[in-house]
Design a protein around this motif. Structure first.
Motif, short mmCIF file in Angstrom:
data_model
loop_
_atom_site.label_atom_id
_atom_site.label_comp_id
_atom_site.label_asym_id
_atom_site.label_seq_id
_atom_site.Cartn_x
_atom_site.Cartn_y
_atom_site.Cartn_z
N LYS A 86 0.97 -1.04 0.11
CA LYS A 86 0.10 0.01 -0.01
C LYS A 86 1.04 1.01 -0.05
CE LYS A 86 -4.21 0.43 2.03
NZ LYS A 86 -4.75 0.10 3.36
N LYS A 87 0.62 2.00 -0.64
CA LYS A 87 1.45 3.76 -0.92
C LYS A 87 0.59 4.57 -0.30
CE LYS A 87 4.31 1.62 -3.25
NZ LYS A 87 5.71 1.43 -2.66
N LYS A 88 0.83 5.32 -0.05
CA LYS A 88 0.37 6.45 -0.03
C LYS A 88 0.31 7.59 -1.35
CE LYS A 88 0.18 7.82 4.29
NZ LYS A 88 -0.09 8.69 5.79
N VAL A 89 -0.77 8.12 -1.38
CA VAL A 89 -0.52 9.76 -2.66
C VAL A 89 -1.22 10.03 -2.33
CG1 VAL A 89 -1.75 9.26 -5.03
CG2 VAL A 89 -0.89 7.10 -3.95
N ALA B 31 -4.89 7.36 0.61
CA ALA B 31 -5.40 9.53 -0.36
C ALA B 31 -5.35 10.15 0.94
CB ALA B 31 -6.00 9.12 -1.30
N ILE C 132 -4.24 1.94 -2.19
CA ILE C 132 -3.79 3.26 -1.60
C ILE C 132 -4.50 3.94 -0.37
CG2 ILE C 132 -2.65 3.47 -4.19
CD1 ILE C 132 -5.20 5.91 -3.92
#
Length: 73
Positions: free
Chosen positions: A27-30, A55, A53
């Motif tokens: 999981k990424k933070k966008v 967000a 993600i």
């Protein structure tokens, strides 16, 4: 995810490849600018629901909340 035209070269050839790659990388933070754009926010919500993600939404809060309320199940 190999490229059919150039064997040995890996690349994305379909949207499901992107999903697979995203799930593998974690999981990424966008940060999303102009998140009050309906199409943008719908896409972000769809990806968030897949758990790919988290967000940070930047834009007109009232419009973001209005659009988000329509996209929630």
């Amino acid at each position: 995810m190999t490229n059919k035209e150039n064997p040995g070269i890996t690349g994305l050839t379909k949207l499901s490849d992107l999903d697979e790659l995203a799930k593998k990388s974690g999981k990424k933070k966008v940060a999303v600018a102009v998140a009050h754009d309906e199409h943008c926010l719908e896409a972000v919500c769809a990806v968030m629901k897949k758990g790919i993600i988290d967000a940070i939404l930047v834009g007109n809060e009232k419009k973001i909340r209005e659009i988000a309320s329509k996209t929630e199940p």
